[in-house]
Design a protein around this motif. Structure first.
Motif, mmCIF file in Angstrom:
data_model
loop_
_atom_site.group_PDB
_atom_site.id
_atom_site.type_symbol
_atom_site.label_atom_id
_atom_site.label_comp_id
_atom_site.label_asym_id
_atom_site.label_seq_id
_atom_site.Cartn_x
_atom_site.Cartn_y
_atom_site.Cartn_z
ATOM 1 N N LYS A 150 -41.437 -15.599 -51.115
ATOM 2 C CA LYS A 150 -42.124 -14.702 -50.591
ATOM 3 C C LYS A 150 -42.388 -14.228 -51.563
ATOM 4 N N ASN A 151 -43.193 -12.848 -51.395
ATOM 5 C CA ASN A 151 -43.505 -12.001 -51.713
ATOM 6 C C ASN A 151 -42.591 -11.295 -52.660
ATOM 7 N N PRO A 152 -42.160 -11.070 -54.228
ATOM 8 C CA PRO A 152 -41.124 -11.143 -55.150
ATOM 9 C C PRO A 152 -40.864 -9.533 -55.114
ATOM 10 N N VAL A 153 -42.049 -8.664 -54.219
ATOM 11 C CA VAL A 153 -42.031 -7.205 -54.388
ATOM 12 C C VAL A 153 -41.784 -6.777 -53.049
ATOM 13 N N ILE A 154 -40.107 -6.012 -53.435
ATOM 14 C CA ILE A 154 -39.470 -5.259 -52.685
ATOM 15 C C ILE A 154 -39.864 -3.921 -52.453
ATOM 16 N N ARG A 155 -40.708 -3.437 -51.356
ATOM 17 C CA ARG A 155 -40.665 -2.339 -51.597
ATOM 18 C C ARG A 155 -40.098 -1.241 -50.324
ATOM 19 N N VAL A 156 -38.150 -0.588 -51.263
ATOM 20 C CA VAL A 156 -37.740 -0.151 -49.967
ATOM 21 C C VAL A 156 -38.323 0.791 -49.643
ATOM 22 N N ASP A 157 -39.366 1.598 -50.523
ATOM 23 C CA ASP A 157 -39.693 2.928 -49.289
ATOM 24 C C ASP A 157 -40.737 3.121 -48.561
ATOM 25 N N GLN A 158 -40.654 1.342 -48.141
ATOM 26 C CA GLN A 158 -41.641 1.190 -46.974
ATOM 27 C C GLN A 158 -41.282 0.466 -46.416
ATOM 28 N N GLY A 159 -40.334 0.241 -46.524
ATOM 29 C CA GLY A 159 -38.828 -0.265 -45.214
ATOM 30 C C GLY A 159 -38.711 -1.567 -46.095
ATOM 31 N N GLY A 160 -38.986 -2.131 -46.912
ATOM 32 C CA GLY A 160 -38.450 -3.061 -47.427
ATOM 33 C C GLY A 160 -36.672 -3.740 -47.126
ATOM 34 N N ASN A 161 -36.387 -4.923 -47.042
ATOM 35 C CA ASN A 161 -34.880 -5.120 -46.964
ATOM 36 C C ASN A 161 -34.633 -5.469 -48.271
ATOM 37 N N SER A 162 -33.226 -4.757 -48.337
ATOM 38 C CA SER A 162 -32.944 -5.328 -50.151
ATOM 39 C C SER A 162 -31.948 -6.458 -49.945
ATOM 40 N N GLN A 163 -32.047 -6.700 -48.983
ATOM 41 C CA GLN A 163 -31.084 -7.742 -49.221
ATOM 42 C C GLN A 163 -32.154 -8.563 -48.694
ATOM 43 N N PRO A 164 -32.688 -9.226 -49.277
ATOM 44 C CA PRO A 164 -34.277 -10.047 -48.728
ATOM 45 C C PRO A 164 -33.166 -11.773 -48.499
ATOM 46 N N LEU A 165 -34.429 -12.286 -47.680
ATOM 47 C CA LEU A 165 -34.550 -13.810 -47.156
ATOM 48 C C LEU A 165 -35.237 -14.079 -48.083
ATOM 49 N N LEU A 166 -34.944 -15.557 -48.699
ATOM 50 C CA LEU A 166 -35.278 -16.400 -49.420
ATOM 51 C C LEU A 166 -35.172 -17.642 -48.345
ATOM 52 N N GLY A 167 -36.834 -18.314 -48.513
ATOM 53 C CA GLY A 167 -36.798 -19.799 -47.082
ATOM 54 C C GLY A 167 -37.046 -20.270 -47.883
ATOM 55 N N VAL A 168 -36.344 -21.379 -47.896
ATOM 56 C CA VAL A 168 -36.570 -22.807 -48.891
ATOM 57 C C VAL A 168 -37.109 -23.936 -47.931
ATOM 58 N N GLU A 169 -38.313 -24.818 -48.233
ATOM 59 C CA GLU A 169 -39.047 -25.436 -47.871
ATOM 60 C C GLU A 169 -38.692 -27.073 -48.986
ATOM 61 N N LEU A 170 -38.311 -27.983 -48.942
ATOM 62 C CA LEU A 170 -37.913 -29.178 -50.347
ATOM 63 C C LEU A 170 -39.160 -30.020 -50.144
ATOM 64 N N THR A 171 -39.846 -30.319 -50.829
ATOM 65 C CA THR A 171 -41.132 -31.643 -50.749
ATOM 66 C C THR A 171 -40.357 -32.492 -50.745
ATOM 67 N N THR A 172 -38.860 -33.215 -50.456
ATOM 68 C CA THR A 172 -38.484 -34.154 -51.127
ATOM 69 C C THR A 172 -36.888 -34.522 -50.202
ATOM 70 N N ALA A 173 -36.692 -34.885 -48.903
ATOM 71 C CA ALA A 173 -35.125 -34.463 -48.610
ATOM 72 C C ALA A 173 -34.277 -35.084 -49.313
ATOM 73 N N GLN A 174 -33.091 -34.257 -48.900
ATOM 74 C CA GLN A 174 -31.801 -35.113 -50.097
ATOM 75 C C GLN A 174 -30.558 -35.570 -49.028
ATOM 76 N N ARG A 175 -30.086 -36.338 -49.857
ATOM 77 C CA ARG A 175 -28.708 -37.053 -49.370
ATOM 78 C C ARG A 175 -27.594 -34.987 -48.704
ATOM 79 N N LEU A 176 -26.847 -35.831 -47.891
ATOM 80 C CA LEU A 176 -26.658 -34.621 -47.655
ATOM 81 C C LEU A 176 -25.494 -34.158 -48.806
ATOM 82 N N GLY A 177 -25.205 -35.127 -49.056
ATOM 83 C CA GLY A 177 -23.752 -34.815 -50.802
ATOM 84 C C GLY A 177 -24.832 -33.485 -50.843
ATOM 85 N N VAL A 178 -25.947 -34.018 -51.593
ATOM 86 C CA VAL A 178 -26.586 -32.911 -52.448
ATOM 87 C C VAL A 178 -26.588 -31.279 -51.686
#
Ligand SMILES: [Zn+2]
Length: 357
Positions: A261-289
């Motif tokens: 996501k865009n790394p700038v959070i504009r709190v004066d424009q309603g931006g959420n100061s608890q931003p959610l980072l969504g991560v998509e892996l490029t290679t599957a990791q084992r359950l243990g990892v």
């Protein structure tokens, strides 16, 4: 002369290691320094003695300190690098780097890169290097690259319209031209001042053929975001070798960074100061990892949530304060003692005037 020979030898060694796939890697880590001095602000400094401690550690622990151009070229072309490849970079062309850092780097024969903001050089600021010093470094094979002309906060501006983008690109292009005029050809690499950028700037730089560097932690691999490459800060609070060791031994977490996501959070424009980072892996990791993935946000451990084998999200449980905040996540590498490392820097910004730092 001896220094130049050492640097060429180090490039030659990299070449030789390329032919030994058993000790080859597809990634490298970058260290970020500013001052080498005991009298400058501690947050961006370490003493010459501490710096030599880092160089000695790298040498004694079989790290390959390699040239940034060589490292980028290998990863982009999918050619192997030596295991434990590390790149040394400096932001701001402080004179103390030239006076205290360079002699040590030459002693160890380590290549390095300096990102230069050009106005202090043109203004003959006594704390900055001179063009002659920079020319001397270039003649020794050092990479010199762009850190804007004036070290402005590029995204602490009222709005991100066409005028803003034109002004920001003009700042960067001006510095690139000054570097070229004074030093001859330099690579199209930009280190964002304070590691602050937004997605429109990143995209504009991509279109113009720049590679750009932030100040969030992590390593570089083909799946990295090439207009926001991570570097491990290694000065001040980060200079302690105990913690730096873990980072040096880490590998980039295999994720789709360009989709962050865009790394700038504009709190004066309603931006959420608890931003959610969504991560998509490029290679599957084992359950243990996956189970051992842990994230840290402003010193607090936060629990990531897995959607499926390839996706997780994480967010701060408390509102982030104004300014720069980083999310850091690590997971053990299967069968190793080392970790995958992932980081994203957010700028929580309310439209106020940029601080003096
Ligand atoms: Zn800087």
């Amino acid at each position: 002369m001896a220094t130049q020979l050492l640097r060429y030898l180090s490039i030659l060694c990299v070449g030789l290691i390329w032919s030994l796939p058993s000790i080859a890697a597809d990634h490298f880590n970058i260290l970020l320094y500013h001052h080498i001095s005991s009298t400058t602000p501690r947050s961006t400094s370490l003493s010459a003695q501490e710096f030599e401690g880092h160089l000695k550690y790298l040498q004694e622990n079989n790290y390959h300190v390699i040239d940034l151009a060589v490292a980028i070229d290998a990863v982009q072309k999918n050619q192997p690098l030596p295991n434990k490849s590390v790149v040394i970079t400096f932001d701001d062309a402080w004179r103390d780097i030239y006076l205290q850092g360079v002699p040590l780097l030459n002693k160890y024969g380590y290549p390095f890169t300096v990102f230069v903001n050009t106005d202090p050089i043109d203004q003959k600021n006594r704390h900055a290097m001179t063009w002659d010093m920079l020319r001397d470094l270039k003649s020794q094979g050092v990479n010199l690259a762009n850190h804007t002309r004036d070290h402005d906060y590029l995204v602490r501006k009222p709005r991100y319209d066409e005028q803003w983008l034109a002004n920001t690109l003009a700042n960067i292009t001006y510095a690139q031209q000054r570097l070229t005029d004074e030093l001859g050809p330099v690579p199209k690499w930009l280190a964002y001042p304070f590691g602050e950028y937004n997605n429109s700037l990143k995209n504009a730089l991509k279109e113009r053929g720049y590679i750009a560097f932030g100040q969030q932690s992590g390593g570089v691999a083909q799946f990295s975001d090439w207009q926001a490459l991570p570097r491990f800060p290694a000065a001040g609070p980060y200079s302690n070798l105990k913690t730096l060791k873990t980072k040096l031994a880490s590998q980039p977490f295999p994720a789709n960074y360009a989709a962050f996501k865009n790394p700038v959070i504009r709190v004066d424009q309603g931006g959420n100061s608890q931003p959610l980072l969504g991560v998509e892996l490029t290679t599957a990791q084992r359950l243990g990892v996956r189970q051992q993935l842990s994230c840290f946000i402003v010193g607090e451990r936060e629990t990531p949530v897995w959607q499926d084998k390839m996706h997780f999200t994480v967010s701060a449980s408390k509102a982030l304060g104004k300014g720069r905040n980083r999310y850091n996540c690590t997971a053990p590498i299967w069968g190793q003692k080392n970790y995958y490392w992932l980081s994203h820097q957010w700028l929580i910004y309310g439209g106020e005037a940029a601080p003096k730092e």
